[in-house]
Design a protein around this motif. Sequence first.
Motif, PDB file in Angstrom:
ATOM      1  N   LYS A  15       0.812  -1.280   0.000  1.00  0.00           N
ATOM      2  CA  LYS A  15       0.098  -0.018   0.017  1.00  0.00           C
ATOM      3  C   LYS A  15       0.886   1.181   0.033  1.00  0.00           C
ATOM      4  CE  LYS A  15      -4.276   1.727   2.102  1.00  0.00           C
ATOM      5  NZ  LYS A  15      -5.337   1.508   3.124  1.00  0.00           N
ATOM      6  N   GLN A  16       2.106   1.107   0.647  1.00  0.00           N
ATOM      7  CA  GLN A  16       2.932   2.347   0.632  1.00  0.00           C
ATOM      8  C   GLN A  16       3.562   2.680  -0.613  1.00  0.00           C
ATOM      9  OE1 GLN A  16       5.297   1.246   4.409  1.00  0.00           O
ATOM     10  NE2 GLN A  16       4.017   2.597   5.538  1.00  0.00           N
ATOM     11  N   ILE A  17       3.777   1.508  -1.272  1.00  0.00           N
ATOM     12  CA  ILE A  17       4.552   1.476  -2.650  1.00  0.00           C
ATOM     13  C   ILE A  17       3.393   2.127  -3.462  1.00  0.00           C
ATOM     14  CG2 ILE A  17       5.410   0.104  -4.110  1.00  0.00           C
ATOM     15  CD1 ILE A  17       7.572   0.401  -1.810  1.00  0.00           C
ATOM     16  N   MET A  18       2.162   1.603  -3.340  1.00  0.00           N
ATOM     17  CA  MET A  18       1.255   2.348  -4.433  1.00  0.00           C
ATOM     18  C   MET A  18       1.003   3.708  -4.047  1.00  0.00           C
ATOM     19  SD  MET A  18      -1.838  -0.575  -4.191  1.00  0.00           S
ATOM     20  CE  MET A  18      -2.860   0.462  -4.952  1.00  0.00           C
ATOM     21  N   VAL A  19       1.373   4.254  -2.789  1.00  0.00           N
ATOM     22  CA  VAL A  19       1.360   5.563  -2.525  1.00  0.00           C
ATOM     23  C   VAL A  19       2.258   6.529  -3.131  1.00  0.00           C
ATOM     24  CG1 VAL A  19       1.239   7.544  -0.847  1.00  0.00           C
ATOM     25  CG2 VAL A  19      -0.260   5.487  -0.421  1.00  0.00           C
ATOM     26  N   LEU A  20       3.734   5.715  -3.213  1.00  0.00           N
ATOM     27  CA  LEU A  20       4.879   6.477  -3.708  1.00  0.00           C
ATOM     28  C   LEU A  20       4.476   6.378  -5.140  1.00  0.00           C
ATOM     29  CD1 LEU A  20       7.618   4.784  -1.826  1.00  0.00           C
ATOM     30  CD2 LEU A  20       7.055   7.025  -1.689  1.00  0.00           C
ATOM     31  N   ASN A  21       4.010   5.304  -5.663  1.00  0.00           N
ATOM     32  CA  ASN A  21       3.673   5.473  -7.385  1.00  0.00           C
ATOM     33  C   ASN A  21       2.380   6.302  -7.802  1.00  0.00           C
ATOM     34  OD1 ASN A  21       6.181   4.001  -7.939  1.00  0.00           O
ATOM     35  ND2 ASN A  21       5.149   2.019  -7.547  1.00  0.00           N
ATOM     36  N   ARG A  22       1.765   6.924  -7.027  1.00  0.00           N
ATOM     37  CA  ARG A  22       0.510   7.634  -7.556  1.00  0.00           C
ATOM     38  C   ARG A  22       0.610   8.434  -8.566  1.00  0.00           C
ATOM     39  NH1 ARG A  22       0.410   9.780  -2.112  1.00  0.00           N
ATOM     40  NH2 ARG A  22       1.131  11.739  -2.016  1.00  0.00           N
ATOM     41  N   THR A  45      -2.254   8.591 -12.205  1.00  0.00           N
ATOM     42  CA  THR A  45      -3.406   7.690 -11.774  1.00  0.00           C
ATOM     43  C   THR A  45      -4.183   8.642 -10.530  1.00  0.00           C
ATOM     44  OG1 THR A  45      -1.545   6.843  -9.933  1.00  0.00           O
ATOM     45  CG2 THR A  45      -2.392   5.420 -12.017  1.00  0.00           C
ATOM     46  N   ASP A  46      -3.364   9.678 -10.160  1.00  0.00           N
ATOM     47  CA  ASP A  46      -4.042  10.514  -9.052  1.00  0.00           C
ATOM     48  C   ASP A  46      -4.841  11.586  -9.771  1.00  0.00           C
ATOM     49  OD1 ASP A  46      -1.886  11.967 -10.221  1.00  0.00           O
ATOM     50  OD2 ASP A  46      -1.221  12.379  -8.352  1.00  0.00           O
ATOM     51  N   GLY A  47      -4.955  11.545 -11.198  1.00  0.00           N
ATOM     52  CA  GLY A  47      -5.771  12.633 -11.657  1.00  0.00           C
ATOM     53  C   GLY A  47      -5.090  13.784 -12.123  1.00  0.00           C
ATOM     54  N   TYR A 131      10.923   7.945 -11.403  1.00  0.00           N
ATOM     55  CA  TYR A 131      10.778   6.705 -10.752  1.00  0.00           C
ATOM     56  C   TYR A 131       9.807   5.988 -10.658  1.00  0.00           C
ATOM     57  CZ  TYR A 131      14.997   9.733  -9.132  1.00  0.00           C
ATOM     58  OH  TYR A 131      16.037  10.254  -8.977  1.00  0.00           O
ATOM     59  N   ILE A 132       9.789   4.613 -10.508  1.00  0.00           N
ATOM     60  CA  ILE A 132       8.831   3.698 -10.252  1.00  0.00           C
ATOM     61  C   ILE A 132       9.502   2.842  -9.212  1.00  0.00           C
ATOM     62  CG2 ILE A 132       9.624   2.354 -12.302  1.00  0.00           C
ATOM     63  CD1 ILE A 132       6.584   1.314 -12.380  1.00  0.00           C
ATOM     64  N   PHE A 133       8.713   2.559  -8.146  1.00  0.00           N
ATOM     65  CA  PHE A 133       9.046   1.690  -6.995  1.00  0.00           C
ATOM     66  C   PHE A 133       8.169   0.418  -7.165  1.00  0.00           C
ATOM     67  CE2 PHE A 133       9.442   6.344  -5.796  1.00  0.00           C
ATOM     68  CZ  PHE A 133      10.762   6.273  -5.340  1.00  0.00           C
ATOM     69  N   LEU A 134       9.288  -0.675  -7.058  1.00  0.00           N
ATOM     70  CA  LEU A 134       8.629  -1.843  -7.277  1.00  0.00           C
ATOM     71  C   LEU A 134       8.608  -2.341  -5.903  1.00  0.00           C
ATOM     72  CD1 LEU A 134      10.644  -3.137 -10.351  1.00  0.00           C
ATOM     73  CD2 LEU A 134       8.504  -1.878 -10.316  1.00  0.00           C
ATOM     74  N   VAL A 135       7.985  -3.653  -5.803  1.00  0.00           N
ATOM     75  CA  VAL A 135       7.948  -4.481  -4.415  1.00  0.00           C
ATOM     76  C   VAL A 135       7.698  -5.868  -5.016  1.00  0.00           C
ATOM     77  CG1 VAL A 135       5.494  -4.171  -3.992  1.00  0.00           C
ATOM     78  CG2 VAL A 135       6.895  -4.876  -2.177  1.00  0.00           C
ATOM     79  N   ARG A 136       8.624  -6.725  -4.620  1.00  0.00           N
ATOM     80  CA  ARG A 136       8.338  -7.920  -5.117  1.00  0.00           C
ATOM     81  C   ARG A 136       8.160  -9.040  -4.085  1.00  0.00           C
ATOM     82  NH1 ARG A 136       9.234  -7.298 -10.260  1.00  0.00           N
ATOM     83  NH2 ARG A 136      11.076  -6.173 -10.918  1.00  0.00           N
TER      84      ARG A 136
END
Length: 136
Positions: A15-22, A45-47, A131-136
């Motif tokens: 969820k935190q990564i999604m916030v970073l990538n908004r 994605t955030d408009g 930047y795009i933050f990835l979580v694996r």
Amino acid sequence: MERGDGNRDDRLLKKQIMVLNRHLPRKRKTLKELLGEEKPHVLGTDGSRHRFKKNELDKIASLIPEESWGRLKLPLYIEISSQMSGSRIKGEQECRIVCQILKKEDCGEEIYIYRGDIKLVRRELPTTSQYIFLVR
């Protein structure tokens, strides 16, 4: 730690990564599309509206053959993951552009770059790289 806590931690991290990538675009556009727009942009994605500088698009266009303009999607992503020591750039055209900026030879379709190189890429391409933050 209880058994369920691990999944909860994973969900929280994602969820935190999604916030970073908004800030990322809903859909990236090709260089060819962007060059044809009066005010080149993508919608986040955030408009939000992310605008590209024309001179940056022209610079990128000068670095790759015109027949590749329709295959290069922008913004160019600098992938950051906790599992990598460097940041990854993927894609033949993306790597070609980054290698020319960094004055490197034959990069292929995937390269790893580090802090100094990232700073240089971001300085040269501030509106056309993200930047795009990835979580694996």
